[in-house]
Design a protein around this motif. Sequence first.
Motif, PDB file in Angstrom:
ATOM      1  N   ILE A 246       0.819  -1.187   0.038  1.00 38.62           N
ATOM      2  CA  ILE A 246       0.025  -0.007   0.106  1.00 38.62           C
ATOM      3  C   ILE A 246       0.908   1.392   0.102  1.00 38.62           C
ATOM      4  O   ILE A 246       1.880   1.173   0.860  1.00 38.62           O
ATOM      5  CB  ILE A 246      -0.948   0.026   1.165  1.00 38.62           C
ATOM      6  N   ILE A 247       0.770   2.012  -1.088  1.00 42.18           N
ATOM      7  CA  ILE A 247       1.482   3.209  -1.119  1.00 42.18           C
ATOM      8  C   ILE A 247       0.603   4.419  -0.891  1.00 42.18           C
ATOM      9  O   ILE A 247      -0.291   4.934  -1.585  1.00 42.18           O
ATOM     10  CB  ILE A 247       2.124   3.654  -2.597  1.00 42.18           C
ATOM     11  N   ALA A 248       0.616   4.843   0.505  1.00 36.04           N
ATOM     12  CA  ALA A 248      -0.219   5.944   1.002  1.00 36.04           C
ATOM     13  C   ALA A 248       0.427   7.543   0.681  1.00 36.04           C
ATOM     14  O   ALA A 248       1.763   7.397   0.779  1.00 36.04           O
ATOM     15  CB  ALA A 248      -0.294   5.983   2.522  1.00 36.04           C
ATOM     16  N   HIS A 249      -0.265   8.325   0.655  1.00 35.39           N
ATOM     17  CA  HIS A 249       0.111   9.600   0.785  1.00 35.39           C
ATOM     18  C   HIS A 249       1.228  10.057   1.801  1.00 35.39           C
ATOM     19  O   HIS A 249       0.696   9.658   2.980  1.00 35.39           O
ATOM     20  CB  HIS A 249      -0.639  10.784   0.594  1.00 35.39           C
ATOM     21  N   GLN A 250       2.229  10.430   1.546  1.00 32.38           N
ATOM     22  CA  GLN A 250       3.286  10.479   2.884  1.00 32.38           C
ATOM     23  C   GLN A 250       3.046  11.818   3.539  1.00 32.38           C
ATOM     24  O   GLN A 250       3.665  12.890   3.075  1.00 32.38           O
ATOM     25  CB  GLN A 250       4.667  10.462   2.487  1.00 32.38           C
TER      26      GLN A 250
END
Length: 322
Positions: A246-250
Amino acid sequence: MNHTSIIGTGSYVPANIVSNATFEKIVDTSDEWIRTRTGIENRHISINENTSDLAYEASVRALDDARLSAERIDLIICATVTPDYFIPGVSQILQRRLGCDAITAFDINAACTGFIYALEIADKMLGSGDYENALVIGAETLSKFTDFSDRNTCVLFADAAGAMVLTRGEKQSIKKIVTHAWGDLEGFLRMETYPLKQDFLTVEDKRPFIRMNGREIFKFATRVLPETIRELLALTGYDLHDLDLIIAHQANKRIIDHAAKVLAFPPGKMYVNIDRYGNTSAASVPLAIDEAKREGRLAKGELFATVAFGAGLTWGGAIIEL
Ligand SMILES: CC(C)(COP(=O)(O)OP(=O)(O)OC[C@H]1O[C@@H](n2cnc3c(N)ncnc32)[C@H](O)[C@@H]1OP(=O)(O)O)[C@@H](O)C(=O)NCCC(=O)NCCS
Protein backbone atom coordinates in the motif's frame (compact mmCIF):
# COMPACT_ATOMS: atom_id res chain seq x y z
CA MET A 1 -7.92 -2.23 -26.92
CA ASN A 2 -8.48 1.09 -25.12
CA HIS A 3 -6.82 -0.04 -21.91
CA THR A 4 -4.38 2.04 -19.85
CA SER A 5 -0.96 0.48 -19.36
CA ILE A 6 1.70 2.04 -17.14
CA ILE A 7 4.97 1.85 -19.05
CA GLY A 8 7.33 4.14 -17.13
CA THR A 9 7.90 6.09 -13.94
CA GLY A 10 10.43 8.69 -12.84
CA SER A 11 11.07 11.08 -9.99
CA TYR A 12 13.34 13.93 -9.03
CA VAL A 13 14.12 15.88 -5.87
CA PRO A 14 16.26 18.99 -5.54
CA ALA A 15 19.78 18.36 -4.18
CA ASN A 16 19.49 20.55 -1.09
CA ILE A 17 18.71 18.38 1.98
CA VAL A 18 17.39 20.09 5.09
CA SER A 19 17.47 18.12 8.35
CA ASN A 20 15.29 18.56 11.43
CA ALA A 21 18.26 20.20 13.17
CA THR A 22 17.86 23.24 10.90
CA PHE A 23 14.33 23.81 12.23
CA GLU A 24 15.59 23.71 15.82
CA LYS A 25 17.41 26.93 14.96
CA ILE A 26 14.47 28.78 13.40
CA VAL A 27 11.36 27.73 15.39
CA ASP A 28 10.56 26.30 18.83
CA THR A 29 10.82 22.60 17.92
CA SER A 30 13.15 19.63 18.26
CA ASP A 31 14.43 16.79 16.13
CA GLU A 32 12.84 14.41 18.62
CA TRP A 33 9.39 16.07 18.33
CA ILE A 34 9.44 16.04 14.53
CA ARG A 35 10.64 12.41 14.32
CA THR A 36 8.19 11.00 16.84
CA ARG A 37 5.12 13.06 15.78
CA THR A 38 5.60 12.90 12.00
CA GLY A 39 8.34 10.38 11.06
CA ILE A 40 10.20 13.07 9.11
CA GLU A 41 14.01 13.28 9.39
CA ASN A 42 15.06 15.10 6.23
CA ARG A 43 13.40 16.86 3.34
CA HIS A 44 14.57 18.45 0.07
CA ILE A 45 14.09 22.18 -0.35
CA SER A 46 14.74 23.71 -3.74
CA ILE A 47 17.13 26.62 -3.92
CA ASN A 48 16.96 27.57 -7.58
CA GLU A 49 14.76 25.04 -9.37
CA ASN A 50 11.07 25.82 -9.77
CA THR A 51 8.20 23.32 -10.04
CA SER A 52 8.55 22.98 -13.83
CA ASP A 53 12.29 22.22 -13.45
CA LEU A 54 11.57 19.38 -11.00
CA ALA A 55 8.70 18.16 -13.21
CA TYR A 56 10.95 18.26 -16.29
CA GLU A 57 13.63 16.07 -14.67
CA ALA A 58 11.05 13.56 -13.39
CA SER A 59 9.41 13.45 -16.85
CA VAL A 60 12.70 12.83 -18.65
CA ARG A 61 13.37 9.91 -16.28
CA ALA A 62 9.86 8.49 -16.75
CA LEU A 63 10.13 8.74 -20.56
CA ASP A 64 13.52 7.08 -20.38
CA ASP A 65 12.06 4.28 -18.22
CA ALA A 66 9.22 3.88 -20.74
CA ARG A 67 11.68 3.99 -23.66
CA LEU A 68 9.37 6.48 -25.33
CA SER A 69 10.39 9.70 -27.06
CA ALA A 70 8.63 12.93 -26.06
CA GLU A 71 7.25 13.33 -29.62
CA ARG A 72 5.04 10.30 -29.00
CA ILE A 73 3.27 11.97 -26.02
CA ASP A 74 -0.11 13.49 -26.91
CA LEU A 75 -1.38 14.36 -23.42
CA ILE A 76 0.34 16.01 -20.44
CA ILE A 77 -1.44 16.50 -17.13
CA CYS A 78 0.42 18.06 -14.24
CA ALA A 79 -1.04 18.02 -10.72
CA THR A 80 0.33 20.90 -8.70
CA VAL A 81 -0.69 23.57 -6.20
CA THR A 82 2.61 25.39 -6.57
CA PRO A 83 3.05 26.17 -10.28
CA ASP A 84 5.87 28.46 -11.44
CA TYR A 85 3.18 30.95 -12.53
CA PHE A 86 -0.63 31.08 -12.34
CA ILE A 87 -0.29 31.16 -16.14
CA PRO A 88 1.25 29.50 -18.10
CA GLY A 89 0.78 26.12 -16.43
CA VAL A 90 3.60 23.71 -15.64
CA SER A 91 2.23 21.23 -18.22
CA GLN A 92 2.43 23.85 -20.99
CA ILE A 93 6.01 24.73 -20.03
CA LEU A 94 6.82 21.01 -20.16
CA GLN A 95 5.25 20.59 -23.60
CA ARG A 96 7.81 23.02 -25.07
CA ARG A 97 10.80 21.96 -22.97
CA LEU A 98 10.31 18.26 -23.66
CA GLY A 99 9.89 18.92 -27.39
CA CYS A 100 6.35 17.56 -27.73
CA ASP A 101 4.05 18.56 -30.59
CA ALA A 102 1.23 21.08 -30.01
CA ILE A 103 -0.60 18.50 -27.88
CA THR A 104 -3.16 18.70 -25.05
CA ALA A 105 -1.48 19.93 -21.86
CA PHE A 106 -3.10 21.23 -18.69
CA ASP A 107 -2.60 21.50 -14.92
CA ILE A 108 -5.02 20.39 -12.23
CA ASN A 109 -5.31 21.32 -8.57
CA ALA A 110 -6.60 18.70 -6.16
CA ALA A 111 -3.90 19.34 -3.54
CA CYS A 112 -2.22 16.20 -2.16
CA THR A 113 -4.76 14.04 -4.03
CA GLY A 114 -3.82 15.76 -7.29
CA PHE A 115 -1.86 12.87 -8.77
CA ILE A 116 -4.77 10.44 -8.23
CA TYR A 117 -7.18 12.90 -9.91
CA ALA A 118 -4.73 13.39 -12.81
CA LEU A 119 -4.36 9.64 -13.17
CA GLU A 120 -8.13 9.22 -13.33
CA ILE A 121 -8.44 11.90 -16.02
CA ALA A 122 -5.60 10.36 -18.07
CA ASP A 123 -7.06 6.86 -17.67
CA LYS A 124 -10.43 8.03 -18.96
CA MET A 125 -8.97 10.14 -21.79
CA LEU A 126 -6.86 7.19 -22.99
CA GLY A 127 -9.94 4.99 -22.63
CA SER A 128 -11.83 7.29 -25.02
CA GLY A 129 -9.53 6.11 -27.80
CA ASP A 130 -8.61 9.70 -28.74
CA TYR A 131 -5.20 9.71 -27.04
CA GLU A 132 -2.25 7.36 -27.32
CA ASN A 133 0.42 8.23 -24.73
CA ALA A 134 -0.02 10.31 -21.59
CA LEU A 135 2.53 11.88 -19.28
CA VAL A 136 1.08 12.43 -15.79
CA ILE A 137 3.07 14.39 -13.25
CA GLY A 138 2.78 15.48 -9.63
CA ALA A 139 5.22 18.28 -8.86
CA GLU A 140 5.55 20.82 -6.07
CA THR A 141 7.78 23.47 -4.59
CA LEU A 142 5.77 23.87 -1.38
CA SER A 143 8.68 25.72 0.20
CA LYS A 144 7.55 28.81 -1.77
CA PHE A 145 4.33 28.89 0.25
CA THR A 146 5.71 27.81 3.62
CA ASP A 147 5.86 30.25 6.49
CA PHE A 148 9.21 29.35 8.06
CA SER A 149 8.17 31.02 11.31
CA ASP A 150 5.14 28.68 11.73
CA ARG A 151 6.22 25.46 13.48
CA ASN A 152 2.85 23.84 12.75
CA THR A 153 3.61 23.67 9.03
CA CYS A 154 7.24 24.48 8.23
CA VAL A 155 8.65 21.15 9.46
CA LEU A 156 6.22 19.16 7.28
CA PHE A 157 6.21 20.39 3.68
CA ALA A 158 8.89 20.04 0.99
CA ASP A 159 9.70 19.90 -2.72
CA ALA A 160 9.74 17.02 -5.27
CA ALA A 161 8.32 15.70 -8.54
CA GLY A 162 7.15 12.31 -9.76
CA ALA A 163 5.97 11.28 -13.23
CA MET A 164 4.29 8.34 -14.93
CA VAL A 165 3.95 7.41 -18.61
CA LEU A 166 0.74 5.68 -19.63
CA THR A 167 -0.11 4.20 -22.98
CA ARG A 168 -3.26 2.91 -24.62
CA GLY A 169 -2.67 -0.80 -24.74
CA GLU A 170 -3.71 -4.35 -24.12
CA LYS A 171 -3.28 -4.41 -20.35
CA GLN A 172 -5.42 -2.43 -17.91
CA SER A 173 -2.91 -1.45 -15.21
CA ILE A 174 -5.40 0.71 -13.31
CA LYS A 175 -7.93 -1.77 -11.95
CA LYS A 176 -10.07 0.86 -10.23
CA ILE A 177 -9.69 4.50 -9.33
CA VAL A 178 -11.88 6.62 -7.05
CA THR A 179 -11.80 10.32 -6.20
CA HIS A 180 -13.78 12.34 -3.65
CA ALA A 181 -14.16 15.90 -2.38
CA TRP A 182 -15.80 17.62 0.56
CA GLY A 183 -15.38 21.41 0.57
CA ASP A 184 -13.24 22.65 3.43
CA LEU A 185 -15.26 25.76 4.25
CA GLU A 186 -13.84 25.74 7.79
CA GLY A 187 -10.30 26.40 6.53
CA PHE A 188 -8.66 23.34 8.10
CA LEU A 189 -5.97 23.35 5.40
CA ARG A 190 -5.53 26.35 3.15
CA MET A 191 -2.95 27.91 0.93
CA GLU A 192 -3.81 31.58 0.96
CA THR A 193 -3.95 33.77 -2.10
CA TYR A 194 -3.92 37.54 -2.50
CA PRO A 195 -6.71 39.58 -0.87
CA LEU A 196 -9.33 41.24 -3.05
CA LYS A 197 -8.39 44.82 -3.80
CA GLN A 198 -11.17 46.60 -1.96
CA ASP A 199 -9.13 49.72 -1.68
CA PHE A 200 -6.58 50.28 -4.42
CA LEU A 201 -4.47 52.45 -2.19
CA THR A 202 -4.07 50.69 1.16
CA VAL A 203 -4.01 46.93 0.55
CA GLU A 204 -0.59 45.86 1.70
CA ASP A 205 1.42 43.26 -0.15
CA LYS A 206 0.86 40.02 1.76
CA ARG A 207 2.67 36.79 0.90
CA PRO A 208 0.35 33.80 0.62
CA PHE A 209 1.14 30.90 2.97
CA ILE A 210 -0.10 27.42 3.91
CA ARG A 211 -2.17 27.40 7.13
CA MET A 212 -3.34 24.21 8.79
CA ASN A 213 -5.35 22.87 11.70
CA GLY A 214 -3.19 19.76 12.17
CA ARG A 215 -5.54 17.96 14.55
CA GLU A 216 -8.58 18.22 12.22
CA ILE A 217 -6.54 17.11 9.20
CA PHE A 218 -5.12 14.21 11.22
CA LYS A 219 -8.66 13.06 12.13
CA PHE A 220 -9.79 13.37 8.50
CA ALA A 221 -6.73 11.52 7.13
CA THR A 222 -6.92 8.62 9.59
CA ARG A 223 -10.59 8.17 8.64
CA VAL A 224 -10.37 8.34 4.83
CA LEU A 225 -7.17 6.32 4.32
CA PRO A 226 -8.58 2.96 5.50
CA GLU A 227 -12.06 3.89 4.20
CA THR A 228 -10.68 4.36 0.66
CA ILE A 229 -8.80 1.05 0.76
CA ARG A 230 -12.02 -0.71 1.81
CA GLU A 231 -13.97 1.10 -0.91
CA LEU A 232 -11.45 0.00 -3.58
CA LEU A 233 -11.50 -3.60 -2.37
CA ALA A 234 -15.31 -3.66 -2.38
CA LEU A 235 -15.46 -2.23 -5.90
CA THR A 236 -12.88 -4.64 -7.36
CA GLY A 237 -13.54 -7.79 -5.37
CA TYR A 238 -9.89 -7.96 -4.38
CA ASP A 239 -8.95 -8.93 -0.85
CA LEU A 240 -6.35 -7.20 1.37
CA HIS A 241 -4.17 -10.31 0.95
CA ASP A 242 -4.04 -9.65 -2.81
CA LEU A 243 -2.15 -6.38 -2.23
CA ASP A 244 1.64 -6.60 -2.36
CA LEU A 245 2.01 -3.04 -1.09
CA ILE A 246 0.00 0.00 0.00
CA ILE A 247 1.46 3.32 -1.06
CA ALA A 248 -0.26 6.06 0.91
CA HIS A 249 0.32 9.77 0.58
CA GLN A 250 3.28 10.56 2.82
CA ALA A 251 1.85 13.16 5.20
CA ASN A 252 2.63 11.65 8.59
CA LYS A 253 4.08 8.24 9.52
CA ARG A 254 1.51 7.98 12.31
CA ILE A 255 -1.34 8.26 9.77
CA ILE A 256 0.19 5.34 7.81
CA ASP A 257 0.76 3.26 10.98
CA HIS A 258 -2.82 3.91 12.08
CA ALA A 259 -4.17 2.66 8.71
CA ALA A 260 -2.10 -0.54 8.96
CA LYS A 261 -3.52 -1.14 12.42
CA VAL A 262 -7.20 -0.59 11.64
CA LEU A 263 -6.98 -2.58 8.42
CA ALA A 264 -4.92 -5.33 10.12
CA PHE A 265 -2.49 -5.03 7.20
CA PRO A 266 1.20 -5.94 7.71
CA PRO A 267 3.03 -2.67 8.59
CA GLY A 268 6.01 -3.88 6.52
CA LYS A 269 3.80 -3.72 3.41
CA MET A 270 2.91 -0.06 3.99
CA TYR A 271 5.42 1.95 1.94
CA VAL A 272 7.20 4.70 3.87
CA ASN A 273 9.67 7.29 2.61
CA ILE A 274 8.42 10.32 4.55
CA ASP A 275 11.58 10.10 6.69
CA ARG A 276 13.61 11.31 3.67
CA TYR A 277 11.18 13.63 1.87
CA GLY A 278 8.52 15.06 4.20
CA ASN A 279 5.13 15.89 2.72
CA THR A 280 5.51 16.76 -0.97
CA SER A 281 1.76 17.03 -1.74
CA ALA A 282 0.92 15.98 -5.32
CA ALA A 283 4.47 14.66 -5.83
CA SER A 284 4.28 12.29 -2.86
CA VAL A 285 2.43 9.36 -4.52
CA PRO A 286 4.32 9.25 -7.87
CA LEU A 287 7.64 9.73 -6.04
CA ALA A 288 6.82 6.81 -3.73
CA ILE A 289 5.66 4.58 -6.61
CA ASP A 290 8.88 5.27 -8.53
CA GLU A 291 11.06 4.66 -5.45
CA ALA A 292 9.22 1.46 -4.53
CA LYS A 293 9.85 0.21 -8.07
CA ARG A 294 13.52 1.13 -8.04
CA GLU A 295 14.02 -0.40 -4.58
CA GLY A 296 12.51 -3.69 -5.81
CA ARG A 297 9.51 -3.34 -3.48
CA LEU A 298 7.21 -3.45 -6.51
CA ALA A 299 7.81 -5.69 -9.50
CA LYS A 300 6.01 -6.11 -12.81
CA GLY A 301 2.73 -7.97 -12.34
CA GLU A 302 2.44 -7.04 -8.64
CA LEU A 303 -0.69 -5.40 -7.30
CA PHE A 304 -0.69 -2.35 -5.07
CA ALA A 305 -3.15 0.15 -3.69
CA THR A 306 -2.38 3.84 -3.52
CA VAL A 307 -4.37 6.37 -1.49
CA ALA A 308 -4.00 10.12 -1.13
CA PHE A 309 -5.83 12.75 0.92
CA GLY A 310 -5.40 16.41 1.55
CA ALA A 311 -6.61 19.96 1.20
CA GLY A 312 -9.82 20.65 -0.57
CA LEU A 313 -10.73 18.46 1.21
CA THR A 314 -9.93 15.79 -1.36
CA TRP A 315 -9.15 12.11 -1.21
CA GLY A 316 -9.00 9.13 -3.53
CA GLY A 317 -7.10 6.04 -4.47
CA ALA A 318 -6.44 3.35 -7.00
CA ILE A 319 -5.64 -0.33 -7.26
CA ILE A 320 -2.90 -0.77 -9.81
CA GLU A 321 -1.10 -3.74 -11.31
CA LEU A 322 2.35 -2.79 -12.54
C1 LIG B 1 0.75 18.53 12.55
C2 LIG B 1 0.87 17.29 13.43
C3 LIG B 1 2.16 16.58 13.13
C4 LIG B 1 0.87 17.71 14.88
O1 LIG B 1 1.03 16.57 15.71
P1 LIG B 1 0.09 16.28 16.95
O2 LIG B 1 0.72 15.23 17.75
O3 LIG B 1 -1.28 16.04 16.39
O4 LIG B 1 0.15 17.60 17.71
P2 LIG B 1 -1.07 18.56 18.03
O5 LIG B 1 -1.63 19.14 16.78
O6 LIG B 1 -2.00 17.84 18.94
O7 LIG B 1 -0.30 19.67 18.80
C5 LIG B 1 0.37 19.40 20.02
C6 LIG B 1 1.28 20.55 20.33
O8 LIG B 1 2.44 20.46 19.49
C7 LIG B 1 2.73 21.74 19.02
N1 LIG B 1 3.49 21.68 17.79
C8 LIG B 1 3.05 21.76 16.51
N2 LIG B 1 4.07 21.70 15.68
C9 LIG B 1 5.18 21.57 16.43
C10 LIG B 1 6.55 21.46 16.14
N3 LIG B 1 7.01 21.47 14.87
N4 LIG B 1 7.43 21.32 17.16
C11 LIG B 1 7.00 21.30 18.43
N5 LIG B 1 5.72 21.42 18.77
C12 LIG B 1 4.82 21.55 17.78
C13 LIG B 1 1.41 22.41 18.85
O9 LIG B 1 1.57 23.81 18.84
C14 LIG B 1 0.68 21.93 20.09
O10 LIG B 1 1.02 22.74 21.15
P3 LIG B 1 -0.10 23.25 22.18
O11 LIG B 1 -0.71 22.00 22.75
O12 LIG B 1 0.69 24.05 23.12
O13 LIG B 1 -1.06 24.03 21.33
C15 LIG B 1 -0.33 16.33 13.20
O14 LIG B 1 -1.50 16.93 13.70
C16 LIG B 1 -0.54 16.00 11.78
O15 LIG B 1 0.27 15.36 11.15
N6 LIG B 1 -1.69 16.40 11.20
C17 LIG B 1 -1.98 16.11 9.83
C18 LIG B 1 -1.17 17.03 8.98
C19 LIG B 1 -1.21 16.66 7.56
O16 LIG B 1 -1.18 15.51 7.23
N7 LIG B 1 -1.28 17.67 6.70
C20 LIG B 1 -1.24 17.53 5.32
C21 LIG B 1 -2.36 16.77 4.80
S1 LIG B 1 -2.06 16.47 3.14
